[in-house]
Design an enzyme around this catalytic site. Sequence first.
Site, PDB file in Angstrom:
ATOM      1  N   GLU A   1       3.371  -2.978  54.952  1.00 25.53           N
ATOM      2  CA  GLU A   1       3.121  -3.815  53.763  1.00 25.53           C
ATOM      3  C   GLU A   1       1.881  -3.332  53.004  1.00 25.53           C
ATOM      4  O   GLU A   1       1.798  -3.455  51.788  1.00 25.53           O
ATOM      5  CB  GLU A   1       2.991  -5.293  54.144  1.00 25.53           C
ATOM      6  CG  GLU A   1       1.827  -5.603  55.061  1.00 25.53           C
ATOM      7  CD  GLU A   1       1.752  -7.084  55.470  1.00 25.53           C
ATOM      8  OE1 GLU A   1       2.512  -7.908  54.944  1.00 25.53           O
ATOM      9  OE2 GLU A   1       0.912  -7.405  56.333  1.00 25.53           O
TER      10      GLU A   1
ATOM     11  N   HIS B   1      13.433 -16.343  59.348  1.00 27.66           N
ATOM     12  CA  HIS B   1      12.018 -16.181  58.999  1.00 27.66           C
ATOM     13  C   HIS B   1      11.344 -17.541  58.945  1.00 27.66           C
ATOM     14  O   HIS B   1      11.899 -18.491  58.396  1.00 27.66           O
ATOM     15  CB  HIS B   1      11.901 -15.495  57.630  1.00 27.66           C
ATOM     16  CG  HIS B   1      10.488 -15.183  57.249  1.00 27.66           C
ATOM     17  ND1 HIS B   1       9.928 -15.553  56.051  1.00 27.66           N
ATOM     18  CD2 HIS B   1       9.504 -14.541  57.935  1.00 27.66           C
ATOM     19  CE1 HIS B   1       8.663 -15.140  56.011  1.00 27.66           C
ATOM     20  NE2 HIS B   1       8.393 -14.524  57.132  1.00 27.66           N
ATOM     21  N   HIS B   2      10.165 -17.619  59.551  1.00 28.02           N
ATOM     22  CA  HIS B   2       9.345 -18.828  59.513  1.00 28.02           C
ATOM     23  C   HIS B   2       7.925 -18.453  59.120  1.00 28.02           C
ATOM     24  O   HIS B   2       7.138 -18.047  59.975  1.00 28.02           O
ATOM     25  CB  HIS B   2       9.286 -19.495  60.900  1.00 28.02           C
ATOM     26  CG  HIS B   2      10.542 -20.187  61.302  1.00 28.02           C
ATOM     27  ND1 HIS B   2      10.846 -20.447  62.625  1.00 28.02           N
ATOM     28  CD2 HIS B   2      11.561 -20.701  60.574  1.00 28.02           C
ATOM     29  CE1 HIS B   2      12.013 -21.091  62.690  1.00 28.02           C
ATOM     30  NE2 HIS B   2      12.468 -21.246  61.459  1.00 28.02           N
TER      31      HIS B   2
HETATM   32  C1  NOJ Z   1       2.856 -11.461  56.066  1.00 24.88           C
HETATM   33  C2  NOJ Z   1       3.825 -10.612  56.802  1.00 24.88           C
HETATM   34  O1  NOJ Z   1       3.166  -9.558  57.460  1.00 24.88           O
HETATM   35  C3  NOJ Z   1       4.829 -10.094  55.807  1.00 24.88           C
HETATM   36  O2  NOJ Z   1       5.729  -9.232  56.467  1.00 24.88           O
HETATM   37  C4  NOJ Z   1       5.547 -11.248  55.189  1.00 24.88           C
HETATM   38  O3  NOJ Z   1       6.432 -10.768  54.207  1.00 24.88           O
HETATM   39  C5  NOJ Z   1       4.563 -12.222  54.547  1.00 24.88           C
HETATM   40  N1  NOJ Z   1       3.558 -12.585  55.484  1.00 24.88           N
HETATM   41  C6  NOJ Z   1       5.263 -13.481  54.073  1.00 24.88           C
HETATM   42  O4  NOJ Z   1       5.742 -14.208  55.163  1.00 24.88           O
HETATM   43 CA    CA Z   2       0.674  -9.086  57.816  1.00 22.63          CA
END
Ligand code: NOJ
Ligand code: CA
Length: 682
Positions: free
Chosen positions: A487, A377-378
Amino acid sequence: MNVFRLMPVLIAAMFLAAPAQAATVTSPDGRTAVTLDADGEGVAFYEVVRDGKPLIVKSALGFTFTDADPMRRGFKVVGTTTDKADTRWEQPWGERRFIADRHNELAVTFRQDGAARRTVTVRMRVFDDGIGFRYEFPQQAGLPTARIAEELTEFNLSQDGEAWSIPAGDWNRYEYIYSRTPISSLSTVHTPVTMRTAGGTYLSFHEAALVDYSSMWIKRVDGLRFRTLLAPSSRGAKVVRSGAFDTPWRTVLIADAPKGLFESNIELNLNEPNKLGDVSWFKPMKYIGVWWEMHLENSSWASGPKHGATTANTKAYIDFAAQHHFGGVLVEGWNKGWDGNWFGNGRDFSFTQAYPDFDLAAVSAYARRKGVQLIGHHETGGNTANYEAQLEPAMALYEKMGVHVVKGGNVADAGGIISCNADIADPCGKEVLEWHDGQRQVQHHMHVVEVAAKHHIAVNPHEPVKDTGLRRTYPNWVSREGARGAEYDAWGVPKNPPSHVPTLIFTRLLSGPMDYTPGVLSLEGRGGTPIPSTLARQLAYYIAIYSPIQMAADLPANLAKYPRELAFIEQVPADWAESLMLDASIGEYAVIARKDRKSAAWYIGGVTDDKPRAPSVALDFLDKGRSYTATIWRDGDGADGLGDQSAKHRIVIETRKLTSRDTLAIPMAAAGGYAVALVPAK
Ligand code: NOJ
Ligand code: CA
């Protein structure tokens, strides 16, 4: 060579040399005809006729520049060429294995009168299911460097109707709920923007092969006349290109039914073939992640007592993944930089240094032993300058750890992307703010994809630039977000409405795969807030939403509470031989069938909006004479995706024998859906 065999070539050569004039090209099925010409004032234009009736009426072509005279009048046609294709190519992974490319092409070169004598060629490809055209600028003394102020491509519709769109140029990138409005009341929108004319023709406007250019927004100028509005740039000129260059393709899908939009391959066909060669180091898969727990605020990305990405916690996810055959485990928040306001500037992110309670080497070794891949993850916090400065060592580190997929993030709610000034080679003495989809950010994403590919890493950017089919050329660009995903079901106000996914299928998802992150089987967001969905609908998402990496987003403890549904998620493929739309109404419902790439099994997924429905679909795509055992996960009696927890979780799992002669009419509850696995009976 026999002279008669040369005749067609000679005739073609005579045709090509004929004096320039208005030229028309038709689709292989003859239904769509596109004309390119210049009018009395020398305005270059195109028009599209469908079944003999105007569809897109005279629509101007052209450009303005920040430092040169506009290219909008004074054109004449100085040359035309034609071509055609009827080929087939294979995707390394995808929603279908083989893609047919059948189109007729017309390229018209326009020359502008005047001292500079600038020329531009418009290449038009016409398919049975739509058109794509681009501008090709030669290297020319009259325009050594094009500093484009605006592109003036028009889309002038002949008829009003309805449209499904999200606003462009707003702070939250692509993360909006789609509006359904009259075409004639649209303002400025992102693409894909999808329409249904009063006459019943379905259209979707987008672009293909967005490379080193600014994203195209579409703005309604007046009435039914739309024009490109390029995403802005800090430099003034929205696009700066030197020497010869091509714009992205401007695409219009044209269909008699939503099915035609869904099954179109124009996006991919207008991209260049695979430049990476063998990409077998990437395997389509399903994954879980140290992710939903942060969105619920059960744990934090930030260090401290609530830190989610600890060695111990990640190992527990790896154990769960191994036990349930998930290919990967995403871990967010292991690297330094999440303390404080990472939403604000992303300056503190290190992409190589871990928090003290996370041992990257130990976790990846543990994953390897268990046959699971760590997914990297970045998150940049929108600071692409800080990210680019660390990109090479960051990807090298993941490669060393055996990571083959990296999810990206570009949360930049402070108002823009922090970038180096203008040129990617700039040592970044000065930070500037850029749009998330302007030329600079388009260059940035391409740079990340190329660096990642060198390290055998696939990318899945969130808050991305929209998909324009570049996965054909860079098959390591496996997925992306670029819309409201699950999300929003954690903390969104409102959460994704039931019409959202039936709309995404005909808008955002027409552009390519989406990392929607389905599989919230608890159907609860932050603080126990109800998610508008039934349990069966969460399973339908694995078929309705295509991505070669599909998450099961919920907490492992929640997934474990639903073993029969988890079994479906374990079984459903993430790579397909074919994908078909069986029935749909945009924004209301859709029933999709996909064939497994590795077996003769088919899967069917249905989703509905807030209305219960039971659309009847024919199974005539199944192998004739073969009997299938169908396992069906459907909404049970009294199920209601908008009801209480027990109504949402009411599910029936049943098996039936089905053949290609059957039809299926499975009831869906409000905000419900279903999933079917059809496996050939022995
Ligand atoms: C937004 C991304 O859509 C989400 O999946 C992620 O957890 C957060 N940014 C943090 O990187
Ligand atoms: Ca997002």
